[in-house]
Design an enzyme around this catalytic site. Structure first.
Site, PDB file in Angstrom:
ATOM      1  N   GLY A   1       0.954  -1.204  -0.067  1.00 31.05           N
ATOM      2  CA  GLY A   1      -0.363  -0.004  -0.083  1.00 31.05           C
ATOM      3  C   GLY A   1       0.966   0.975  -0.397  1.00 31.05           C
ATOM      4  O   GLY A   1       0.396   2.071   0.618  1.00 31.05           O
TER       5      GLY A   1
ATOM      6  N   ASN B   1       1.734   2.972  -2.465  1.00 28.94           N
ATOM      7  CA  ASN B   1       0.765   4.253  -3.282  1.00 28.94           C
ATOM      8  C   ASN B   1      -0.353   4.592  -2.641  1.00 28.94           C
ATOM      9  O   ASN B   1      -1.465   5.712  -2.657  1.00 28.94           O
ATOM     10  CB  ASN B   1       0.526   3.572  -5.093  1.00 28.94           C
ATOM     11  CG  ASN B   1       1.620   3.199  -6.015  1.00 28.94           C
ATOM     12  OD1 ASN B   1       1.613   4.554  -6.688  1.00 28.94           O
ATOM     13  ND2 ASN B   1       2.333   2.534  -5.961  1.00 28.94           N
TER      14      ASN B   1
ATOM     15  N   LEU C   1      -4.422  -7.513  -7.091  1.00 23.92           N
ATOM     16  CA  LEU C   1      -4.609  -8.267  -8.221  1.00 23.92           C
ATOM     17  C   LEU C   1      -5.292  -9.034  -8.579  1.00 23.92           C
ATOM     18  O   LEU C   1      -4.949 -10.309  -9.338  1.00 23.92           O
ATOM     19  CB  LEU C   1      -3.487  -9.257  -7.363  1.00 23.92           C
ATOM     20  CG  LEU C   1      -2.030  -8.459  -6.407  1.00 23.92           C
ATOM     21  CD1 LEU C   1      -0.633  -9.245  -6.530  1.00 23.92           C
ATOM     22  CD2 LEU C   1      -1.145  -7.990  -8.491  1.00 23.92           C
TER      23      LEU C   1
ATOM     24  N   LEU D   1      -9.226 -10.015 -11.301  1.00 24.12           N
ATOM     25  CA  LEU D   1      -8.927  -8.965 -12.164  1.00 24.12           C
ATOM     26  C   LEU D   1     -10.464  -9.191 -11.636  1.00 24.12           C
ATOM     27  O   LEU D   1     -11.589  -9.363 -11.015  1.00 24.12           O
ATOM     28  CB  LEU D   1      -9.633 -10.906 -13.461  1.00 24.12           C
ATOM     29  CG  LEU D   1      -9.836 -10.845 -14.550  1.00 24.12           C
ATOM     30  CD1 LEU D   1      -9.400  -9.665 -15.288  1.00 24.12           C
ATOM     31  CD2 LEU D   1     -10.542 -11.349 -15.573  1.00 24.12           C
ATOM     32  N   ILE D   2     -11.210  -7.524 -12.338  1.00 30.32           N
ATOM     33  CA  ILE D   2     -12.458  -6.918 -11.927  1.00 30.32           C
ATOM     34  C   ILE D   2     -12.914  -7.282 -12.521  1.00 30.32           C
ATOM     35  O   ILE D   2     -13.431  -8.020 -13.998  1.00 30.32           O
ATOM     36  CB  ILE D   2     -12.218  -5.447 -12.440  1.00 30.32           C
ATOM     37  CG1 ILE D   2     -10.811  -4.602 -11.910  1.00 30.32           C
ATOM     38  CG2 ILE D   2     -13.737  -4.515 -11.832  1.00 30.32           C
ATOM     39  CD1 ILE D   2     -11.027  -5.109  -9.862  1.00 30.32           C
TER      40      ILE D   2
ATOM     41  N   ASN E   1      -5.902   1.706 -12.950  1.00 35.39           N
ATOM     42  CA  ASN E   1      -5.638   0.619 -12.590  1.00 35.39           C
ATOM     43  C   ASN E   1      -4.148   1.284 -12.801  1.00 35.39           C
ATOM     44  O   ASN E   1      -3.930   1.982 -13.903  1.00 35.39           O
ATOM     45  CB  ASN E   1      -5.058  -0.135 -13.535  1.00 35.39           C
ATOM     46  CG  ASN E   1      -4.157  -1.341 -12.733  1.00 35.39           C
ATOM     47  OD1 ASN E   1      -3.865  -1.815 -11.433  1.00 35.39           O
ATOM     48  ND2 ASN E   1      -3.221  -2.159 -13.718  1.00 35.39           N
TER      49      ASN E   1
ATOM     50  N   HIS F   1       0.202  -0.095 -14.016  1.00 35.67           N
ATOM     51  CA  HIS F   1       0.789  -1.017 -13.623  1.00 35.67           C
ATOM     52  C   HIS F   1       2.434  -0.734 -14.126  1.00 35.67           C
ATOM     53  O   HIS F   1       2.896   0.808 -14.727  1.00 35.67           O
ATOM     54  CB  HIS F   1       0.619  -1.432 -15.381  1.00 35.67           C
ATOM     55  CG  HIS F   1       1.482  -3.429 -15.073  1.00 35.67           C
ATOM     56  ND1 HIS F   1       0.803  -4.226 -14.883  1.00 35.67           N
ATOM     57  CD2 HIS F   1       1.969  -3.046 -16.225  1.00 35.67           C
ATOM     58  CE1 HIS F   1       1.168  -5.313 -15.447  1.00 35.67           C
ATOM     59  NE2 HIS F   1       2.511  -4.470 -15.829  1.00 35.67           N
TER      60      HIS F   1
ATOM     61  N   ASP G   1      -5.024  -5.406 -17.724  1.00 35.01           N
ATOM     62  CA  ASP G   1      -3.985  -4.636 -18.323  1.00 35.01           C
ATOM     63  C   ASP G   1      -4.650  -4.222 -19.500  1.00 35.01           C
ATOM     64  O   ASP G   1      -3.512  -3.901 -20.313  1.00 35.01           O
ATOM     65  CB  ASP G   1      -2.842  -5.385 -18.240  1.00 35.01           C
ATOM     66  CG  ASP G   1      -2.002  -5.872 -17.261  1.00 35.01           C
ATOM     67  OD1 ASP G   1      -2.450  -4.814 -15.839  1.00 35.01           O
ATOM     68  OD2 ASP G   1      -1.745  -6.327 -16.651  1.00 35.01           O
TER      69      ASP G   1
ATOM     70  N   GLU H   1       5.433   6.492  -9.466  1.00 35.25           N
ATOM     71  CA  GLU H   1       3.932   5.881  -9.471  1.00 35.25           C
ATOM     72  C   GLU H   1       3.803   7.271  -8.427  1.00 35.25           C
ATOM     73  O   GLU H   1       2.897   7.821  -8.254  1.00 35.25           O
ATOM     74  CB  GLU H   1       4.031   4.496  -8.978  1.00 35.25           C
ATOM     75  CG  GLU H   1       4.470   3.016  -9.716  1.00 35.25           C
ATOM     76  CD  GLU H   1       4.072   2.112  -9.164  1.00 35.25           C
ATOM     77  OE1 GLU H   1       3.512   1.689  -9.965  1.00 35.25           O
ATOM     78  OE2 GLU H   1       4.246   1.797  -8.125  1.00 35.25           O
TER      79      GLU H   1
HETATM   80  C1  GAR Z   1       2.753  -0.833  -7.173  1.00 42.10           C
HETATM   81  O1  GAR Z   1       4.014  -1.417  -7.904  1.00 42.10           O
HETATM   82  C2  GAR Z   1       2.141  -1.556  -9.271  1.00 42.10           C
HETATM   83  O2  GAR Z   1       2.179  -0.538 -10.189  1.00 42.10           O
HETATM   84  C3  GAR Z   1       1.421  -2.350  -8.849  1.00 42.10           C
HETATM   85  O3  GAR Z   1       1.659  -3.142  -7.782  1.00 42.10           O
HETATM   86  C4  GAR Z   1       2.320  -2.154  -6.736  1.00 42.10           C
HETATM   87  C5  GAR Z   1       1.356  -2.419  -5.455  1.00 42.10           C
HETATM   88  O4  GAR Z   1       2.268  -1.447  -4.886  1.00 42.10           O
HETATM   89  N1  GAR Z   1       0.842  -3.357 -10.473  1.00 42.10           N
HETATM   90  C6  GAR Z   1       0.705  -4.148 -10.830  1.00 42.10           C
HETATM   91  O5  GAR Z   1       1.670  -4.801 -10.619  1.00 42.10           O
HETATM   92  C7  GAR Z   1      -0.820  -4.898 -11.601  1.00 42.10           C
HETATM   93  N2  GAR Z   1      -0.410  -5.575 -12.188  1.00 42.10           N
HETATM   94  P1  GAR Z   1       2.128  -1.070  -2.983  1.00 42.10           P
HETATM   95  O6  GAR Z   1       1.286  -1.910  -2.501  1.00 42.10           O
HETATM   96  O7  GAR Z   1       3.104  -0.955  -2.165  1.00 42.10           O
HETATM   97  O8  GAR Z   1       1.825   0.284  -4.179  1.00 42.10           O
END
Ligand code: GAR
Length: 195
Positions: free
Chosen positions: A12, A14, A85, A87-88, A102, A104, A145, A174
């Site tokens: 988490g 982000n 993670l 699928l919606i 989303n 990526h 994606d 990000e």
């Molecule tokens: C992020 O890097 C995001 O881009 C990725 O998971 C991470 C979550 O990080 N998402 C994917 O790979 C989706 N296919 P966080 O929990 O530290 O925010």
């Protein structure tokens, strides 16, 4: 005031940046955090900030529409997937048309699809010897994606970078761009609730 829900499965980082960004905003706020993992750190982050937090199990998520009720009750206008993670399912995609995005950690359409998340992505970029990688923010549809792109930006991959180094460069992008892009999209939403 527009209400944002964050869906997240992981650590988490982000989600935290997004929550902090909107704490001082008077047009939108994070009103709900949804996770598929009971022990996800993101739930603690939500509690720390006094934000409603919810876990969903597989059956409720995929075989009922109960989550819609909760999103309606919280008057959610916009959904952000930040490391979520699963699928919606179609009922959710259809309820939030161009109101769900989303992030990526690569330059889609490269390194996308089922199983391509987190360090798997950065390991694949390293194995391919790519000279650059980046982030993609896109609308969500029923496929992993594949929704329309909203934003992409790049960073270099140096020859001696490890997958962990690549992850750090991508995470920096990000954290910098995701909250701003969300703010822009939310400010452009049509008036009235999503559902
Ligand atoms: C992020 O890097 C995001 O881009 C990725 O998971 C991470 C979550 O990080 N998402 C994917 O790979 C989706 N296919 P966080 O929990 O530290 O925010």
């Amino acid at each position: 005031m527009r209400n944002i829900a964050i869906f997240a499965s992981g650590t988490g980082t982000n989600a935290r940046k997004i929550i902090e960004f909107f704490r001082n905003d008077d047009t939108a706020r994070v009103a709900l955090v949804v996770s598929n993992k009971k022990d996800a750190c993101v739930l603690d982050i939500a509690r720390e900030h006094g934000i409603a937090a919810l876990t969903v199990d597989r059956t409720t998520f995929f075989q009922s529409e109960a989550l819609l009720e909760r999103l309606r009750a919280q008057k959610i206008d916009f959904i952000v997937l930040a490391g979520f993670l699963w699928l919606i399912p179609p009922y959710l995609v259809n309820a939030f048309p161009r109101r769900m995005i989303n992030i990526h950690p690569a330059l889609l359409p490269a390194y996308g699809g089922k199983g391509m998340y987190g360090m798997h992505v950065h390991e694949a970029v390293k194995a391919a010897g790519d000279a650059e990688t980046g982030i993609t923010i896109h609308y969500v549809n029923e496929h992993y994606d594949e929704g329309d792109f909203v934003f992409q930006t790049r960073c270099p991959v140096h020859q001696d970078d490890t997958p962990a180094d690549i992850a750090r460069s991508v995470q920096r992008l990000e954290h910098l761009y995701f909250p701003q892009i969300i703010a822009k999209l939310v400010s452009e939403l049509p008036t009235g609730p999503a559902i």
